[in-house]
Each structure stands twice: as structure tokens, then as C-alpha cells.
Write an enzyme that holds these catalytic residues in place. Structure first.
Site, PDB file in Angstrom:
ATOM      1  N   GLN A  82       0.848  -1.206   0.000  1.00 36.39           N
ATOM      2  CA  GLN A  82       0.000   0.000   0.000  1.00 36.39           C
ATOM      3  C   GLN A  82       0.881   1.254   0.000  1.00 36.39           C
ATOM      4  OE1 GLN A  82      -3.114   0.994  -0.239  1.00 36.39           O
ATOM      5  NE2 GLN A  82      -4.018  -1.023  -0.478  1.00 36.39           N
ATOM      6  N   SER A  83       1.905   1.276  -0.842  1.00 37.17           N
ATOM      7  CA  SER A  83       2.881   2.364  -0.781  1.00 37.17           C
ATOM      8  C   SER A  83       2.333   3.709  -1.266  1.00 37.17           C
ATOM      9  CB  SER A  83       4.097   1.990  -1.628  1.00 37.17           C
ATOM     10  OG  SER A  83       4.967   3.092  -1.745  1.00 37.17           O
ATOM     11  N   ASN A  84       2.342   4.695  -0.359  1.00 35.37           N
ATOM     12  CA  ASN A  84       2.008   6.070  -0.762  1.00 35.37           C
ATOM     13  C   ASN A  84       3.087   6.611  -1.685  1.00 35.37           C
ATOM     14  OD1 ASN A  84      -0.283   6.409   1.006  1.00 35.37           O
ATOM     15  ND2 ASN A  84       1.188   6.470   2.689  1.00 35.37           N
ATOM     16  N   CYS A  86       4.995   4.997  -3.852  1.00 36.35           N
ATOM     17  CA  CYS A  86       4.840   4.509  -5.238  1.00 36.35           C
ATOM     18  C   CYS A  86       3.726   5.282  -5.933  1.00 36.35           C
ATOM     19  CB  CYS A  86       4.536   3.006  -5.255  1.00 36.35           C
ATOM     20  SG  CYS A  86       5.970   1.976  -4.881  1.00 36.35           S
TER      21      CYS A  86
END
Ligand code: PLP
Length: 345
Positions: A82-84, A86
């Protein structure tokens, strides 16, 4: 300090708001022993540009300018499922007419689901070109270099943005934030006694520290670890602050005792919910209608609340919380933040 000699793209038009939180301050006070609690202010870096904004926006302004200067056509970066970071990197790539590829590390085994909500949905909506999923413990820099080599074989040019955008160039984004804050303190007549922010890949903490030292802003910074306890986190922050300071040519040794962080609130594990996070997310949503996120800012605010209840802050001390963004992942953890699932304290 003159940042104008560093190439920068602008993704936010104006300064983000610096605001007092009256309702949250009153709610916190009611739960602190003897009413000894701080006055809580917020820096709305969740309102930065990109889709939606957060601390990665500030770092990407300098990193993407560097990528364009090198003639890159594709941004390659890495992160958790759930990378912000990226999502923000993809958003910058879209704006610049570049392509974007990710390497996703499953820090929790089998946790990446292409069809998941939150940031994963935004990856697809904004059109990520390719995602490589790798197991926990993979050397992420090597994995990104492999993607860059594939692109080179196609005659394209990749620019590798390190995890979290945290290197010396990315850290300049939080030097810019330090300068923005200094101007706001002056214009709004605000005196802040302490800053509380998240400490992860450390570009935010290290960059702000370098900016405070370089601009002679004498406000202590308290980091709340999102994945590490101080013994592991503080050296990373110190290294980042020194690298940023060196890039700026400050001719300064960053004092080791200027780096301070607390662990505890990230447990049981990076990105895994706990009850203190749920309380913090609900408290800010229900007193100020401001959204935190389950992975980062919920745990960071839980740290601020926990420290206040321990009597760490002076009575009526003005504490500034840096809201680093992250709201999309709320939608991947809706049942948890509504308190509908069992979880550790
Ligand atoms: C990445 C992130 C952080 C941590 O910032 P670092 O610069 O990696 O230490 C904090 N909050 C949010 C919402 C983030 O996405």
C-alpha cells in the site's frame, strides 16, 4: 539558505496550511492526567499536490527535476503493497509525461493484491506500466537496477527513485518545508515549542532536521518510528540529515543528540494495525474532520497522544504535528479503523 540552485519541479501552488487544532486539543486534554497537555497544531502536508499529496510530493519535486535533467523517460521506484510513495511517484510521472514501474516488497507475505483498494486501486487507475512483486528481505536497489537494465535493453532510460524518496536530493524537500514553516511562524506570529513527525525511510525527519539546523530554527524535533525502534532508526535519520547538509554545503557536523525518536507505536509490525492507531484516526476525524491513515500518520498521532498522556510535553506547550498524508490506504483498512476487528493494543 539558498535552495534556488537545485532544480525543482513544482507540484503544489502555495504553502500548506499551518493551523491550530482547538477541538482535538480539548479532547486530548480531557484524557491527560491533571489536564497537563499540549496545544496541538498541524502542518497540512496532506494537502500538497499530486494524487493526493503527502510528504513524498516535496521529495519528488527535487528528484523528478533531477530525473528530467538526466534525460530519463521512466521513473522506477519501490515500496510496500500500500505504498504512498509509489502512488505519488506514479502521479508525478503522469504529470511529466513519463512512464513508471514499481518493485513491491511483500513485507507481510502474500499481502499484495492487484485488485485491492486504496493505493493499489490508484496504481491501476493512473496506469502504472509494470509491477514486480518480490518477497520480504529482497535487495530492493538490485531489484530496481534489474528493471532499469530491462528498460535500457529497450532503448529507454530509467531513473531510480530510492525507497521513500529518501536520499540527499529528496531530503531537500523537507529543507524547503523548514523554510516554509519559518516564514509561516513569522507571518502568523506562532511560537512552536516542539515538532512531532513520522520517521520511516527518514527523508522527512532527516531533511527537516538539516533544514532547521541550517536555518537556525531552534525547535526540537521528535520522530515517531513507523517501522523501527530508536536504536535502528536514529542512525538512519542522522545519516540522512548529514547527507542533506553536505549536499547543501553547510559545512556542519549534524549533532548526534539532535536526533530523537520513539519506537513502540509501530508495533506489532510495520503497516499492521493496533488499537492506539484506531483511537488516533477516530479522534482526529471526529474532532477536526481531518483524515489520518492506518500505516503511518495514525500511528504517529498515537505517539503524540501517548507522549501527552505520559506527561512528556509541558502544560500548554505548542506542539506541531506534521501531517504527512496517506489517506488512500484508509480504504484498504476500513473495518480496522472503524474498530470492527480484534487487534493488539
Ligand atoms: C512515507 C511516509 C511517511 C514516512 O516518511 P519518511 O520520509 O519515509 O520517513 C510518513 N507518513 C506517510 C503518510 C508516508 O507515506
Amino acid at each position: 539558505m539558498d535552495l534556488s540552485r537545485f532544480p525543482r519541479r513544482r507540484y503544489t501552488k502555495d504553502a500548506t496550511p499551518l493551523e491550530f487544532l482547538p477541538n482535538f486539543t480539548a479532547a486530548l486534554r480531557a484524557t491527560c492526567p491533571d489536564g497537563k497537555s499540549p496545544r496541538v497544531w498541524i502542518k497540512r502536508d496532506d494537502m500538497l499536490g499530486l494524487t493526493p499529496g503527502g510528504n513524498k510530493t516535496r521529495k519528488l519535486e527535487f528528484l523528478v527535476a533531477d530525473a528530467l535533467g538526466q534525460g530519463a523517460d521512466t521513473l522506477v521506484t519501490c515500496g510496500a503493497p500500500q505504498s504512498n510513495h509509489c502512488r505519488a511517484t506514479l502521479s508525478a510521472a503522469v504529470k511529466e509525461g513519463m512512464k513508471c514501474r514499481f518493485v513491491i516488497e511483500e513485507r507481510v507475505p502474500n499481502s499484495y493484491r492487484e485488485e485491492a483498494s486504496g493505493n493499489n486501486f490508484l496504481f491501476r487507475l493512473m496506469g502504472v506500466e509494470a509491477i514486480t512483486v518480490v518477497p520480504a528481505g529482497t535487495n530492493m536497489m538490485e531489484a530496481m537496477q534489474a528493471v532499469a537494465a530491462e528498460l535500457a535493453a529497450l532503448g529507454r532510460k530509467a531513473y531510480i527513485v530510492p525507497g521513500g524518496g529518501s536520499n540527499a536530493i529528496g531530503g531537500l524537500g523537507y529543507v524547503a518545508c523548514a523554510q516554509e514553516l519559518q516564514q509561516q511562524f513569522f507571518e502568523q506570529g506562532v511560537q512552536i515549542d516542539r515538532v512531532v513527525l513520522g520517521s520511516g525511510s527518514s527523508g522527512t525527519h532527516g531533511g527537516l532536521l538539516a533544514g532547521f539546523l541550517g536555518n537556525r530554527i531552534n525547535i526540537p524535533i521528535v520522530g515517531i518510528g513507523v517501522s523501527r525502534d530508536p536504536a535502528d532508526q536514529d542512525p538512519l535519520v542522522h545519516k540522512e540529515a548529514q547527507a542533506v547538509s553536505d549536499l547543501l554545503g553547510l559545512n556542519m557536523t549534524v549533532p548526534r543528540d539532535a536526533v530523537l525518536s520513539f519506537g513502540d507505536w509501530w508495533r506489532p509490525k510495520y503497516s499492521v494495525p493496533n488499537q492506539a492507531m484506531v483511537e488516533a484516526v477516530q479522534m482526529l476525524a471526529r474532532t477536526e474532520a481531518i483524515l489520518l491513515d492506518p500505516v503511518y500518520t495514525g500511528k504517529i498521532m498515537a505517539g503524540l497522544i501517548g507522549l501527552a498522556r505520559q506527561g512528556y510535553f509541558g502544560k500548554d506547550e505548542n506542539v506541531l504535528f506534521i501531517h504527512t498524508g496517506g489517506a488512500p490506504s484508509l480504504h484498504a483498512y476500513e473495518a480496522e479503523v472503524l474498530g470492527l476487528k480484534d487487534m493488539p493494543a
